[in-house]
Design a protein around this motif. Sequence first.
Motif, PDB file in Angstrom:
ATOM      1  N   UNK A  54     153.621  39.835  96.176  1.00  0.00           N
ATOM      2  CA  UNK A  54     155.275  40.112  95.225  1.00  0.00           C
ATOM      3  C   UNK A  54     155.124  39.105  93.989  1.00  0.00           C
ATOM      4  N   UNK A  55     156.327  38.808  93.043  1.00  0.00           N
ATOM      5  CA  UNK A  55     156.493  37.313  92.535  1.00  0.00           C
ATOM      6  C   UNK A  55     156.559  36.004  93.873  1.00  0.00           C
ATOM      7  N   UNK A  56     157.164  36.637  94.841  1.00  0.00           N
ATOM      8  CA  UNK A  56     158.007  34.982  95.705  1.00  0.00           C
ATOM      9  C   UNK A  56     156.501  34.680  95.757  1.00  0.00           C
ATOM     10  N   UNK A  57     155.118  35.810  96.077  1.00  0.00           N
ATOM     11  CA  UNK A  57     153.634  34.639  96.668  1.00  0.00           C
ATOM     12  C   UNK A  57     153.069  34.648  95.661  1.00  0.00           C
ATOM     13  N   UNK A  58     153.444  34.619  94.447  1.00  0.00           N
ATOM     14  CA  UNK A  58     152.744  34.756  92.510  1.00  0.00           C
ATOM     15  C   UNK A  58     153.231  33.160  91.898  1.00  0.00           C
ATOM     16  N   UNK A  59     154.894  32.968  92.550  1.00  0.00           N
ATOM     17  CA  UNK A  59     154.999  31.513  92.005  1.00  0.00           C
ATOM     18  C   UNK A  59     154.796  30.776  92.307  1.00  0.00           C
ATOM     19  N   UNK A  60     154.390  30.431  93.999  1.00  0.00           N
ATOM     20  CA  UNK A  60     153.972  29.252  94.248  1.00  0.00           C
ATOM     21  C   UNK A  60     152.175  28.799  93.852  1.00  0.00           C
ATOM     22  N   UNK A  61     151.454  30.073  93.993  1.00  0.00           N
ATOM     23  CA  UNK A  61     150.160  30.436  93.668  1.00  0.00           C
ATOM     24  C   UNK A  61     150.100  29.373  91.982  1.00  0.00           C
ATOM     25  N   UNK A  62     150.610  29.879  91.232  1.00  0.00           N
ATOM     26  CA  UNK A  62     151.085  28.949  89.712  1.00  0.00           C
ATOM     27  C   UNK A  62     151.835  27.903  89.942  1.00  0.00           C
ATOM     28  N   UNK A  75     146.735  24.339  87.630  1.00  0.00           N
ATOM     29  CA  UNK A  75     147.445  22.991  86.685  1.00  0.00           C
ATOM     30  C   UNK A  75     147.943  24.597  85.405  1.00  0.00           C
ATOM     31  N   UNK A  76     148.108  25.549  85.524  1.00  0.00           N
ATOM     32  CA  UNK A  76     149.593  25.881  84.837  1.00  0.00           C
ATOM     33  C   UNK A  76     150.251  24.595  84.766  1.00  0.00           C
ATOM     34  N   UNK A  77     150.932  24.907  85.592  1.00  0.00           N
ATOM     35  CA  UNK A  77     152.508  24.154  86.151  1.00  0.00           C
ATOM     36  C   UNK A  77     152.641  23.286  85.113  1.00  0.00           C
ATOM     37  N   UNK A 106     158.727  26.436  83.769  1.00  0.00           N
ATOM     38  CA  UNK A 106     159.224  26.701  84.220  1.00  0.00           C
ATOM     39  C   UNK A 106     160.253  28.480  84.931  1.00  0.00           C
ATOM     40  N   UNK A 107     161.115  28.265  83.239  1.00  0.00           N
ATOM     41  CA  UNK A 107     162.203  29.349  82.762  1.00  0.00           C
ATOM     42  C   UNK A 107     161.688  30.183  82.051  1.00  0.00           C
ATOM     43  N   UNK A 108     160.494  29.845  81.100  1.00  0.00           N
ATOM     44  CA  UNK A 108     158.905  30.662  81.028  1.00  0.00           C
ATOM     45  C   UNK A 108     157.890  31.210  81.907  1.00  0.00           C
ATOM     46  N   UNK A 109     157.641  30.759  82.552  1.00  0.00           N
ATOM     47  CA  UNK A 109     157.568  31.467  84.092  1.00  0.00           C
ATOM     48  C   UNK A 109     158.332  32.256  84.830  1.00  0.00           C
ATOM     49  N   UNK A 110     159.205  31.648  84.825  1.00  0.00           N
ATOM     50  CA  UNK A 110     160.040  33.414  85.811  1.00  0.00           C
ATOM     51  C   UNK A 110     160.356  33.244  85.062  1.00  0.00           C
TER      52      UNK A 110
END
Length: 233
Positions: A186-194, A198-200, A205-209
């Motif tokens: 889910x998106x909730x799983x994917x966000x902490x992965x990113x 290094x992509x962080x 963060x706003x663009x990633x969201x």
Amino acid sequence: MVAARDAFLSAGHFAPLSRALARICAGVAAGGGPGALPACGPGPVLDAGTGTGHYLAAVLDALPPGAAYGLGLDVSRYALRRAARAHPGLAAARWDVRQGLPVADGSVPLVLNVFAPRNPGAFHRALRPGGALVVVVPTRRHLAELRIPLGLLAIDPTKEVRLRLALSDFFRETHSEVLEYSTSWSAENIYPLIAMGPTAHHVDPAELAARLSRMRTPVHVTSSFRLVVHRPR
């Protein structure tokens, strides 16, 4: 980044990798492991670039009682605070492995290097005769489904070749295997992965969201890793 990594790994998303790494290291430590390798004997496990200590803790849990102690090195004091609590047999110290290793010559039977910078000469110096270096790197298929829609950094297609060349002066490869599996995230799983990688540093963060909100989730994601055992020349 450290909090995201701790949350993601604690949720078990890379648990198959932890189990595979622990299995290989237990076999290498005891002998008769992958490729019927000789035992590298008891002693401290050194994790070069330990992060939160997650993978080192898994390896220590797989070793016989009395042999389960290790040293995790990392440049992040925030990561080390978590690593120091990851396992009762784990010590953590702040150190840049590119500057060498703060251990005596020939004092370590097993060195881990999981998604971290490598220093082949220092690894070779620290390992005792008959010791082993276990390296984990992502393959080109790792997280492939997320790279274009989320703008993840690409994995260098020559990464594995460069790894072999960098280590070849000091080590011989004695075992290699690929671990690959697909899971639904889910998106909730994917966000902490990113956020933990290094992509962080490269995506706001706003663009990633915003990119995540445009994805149709859940999405089947490929996790793909190569685990390689090296012995000193």
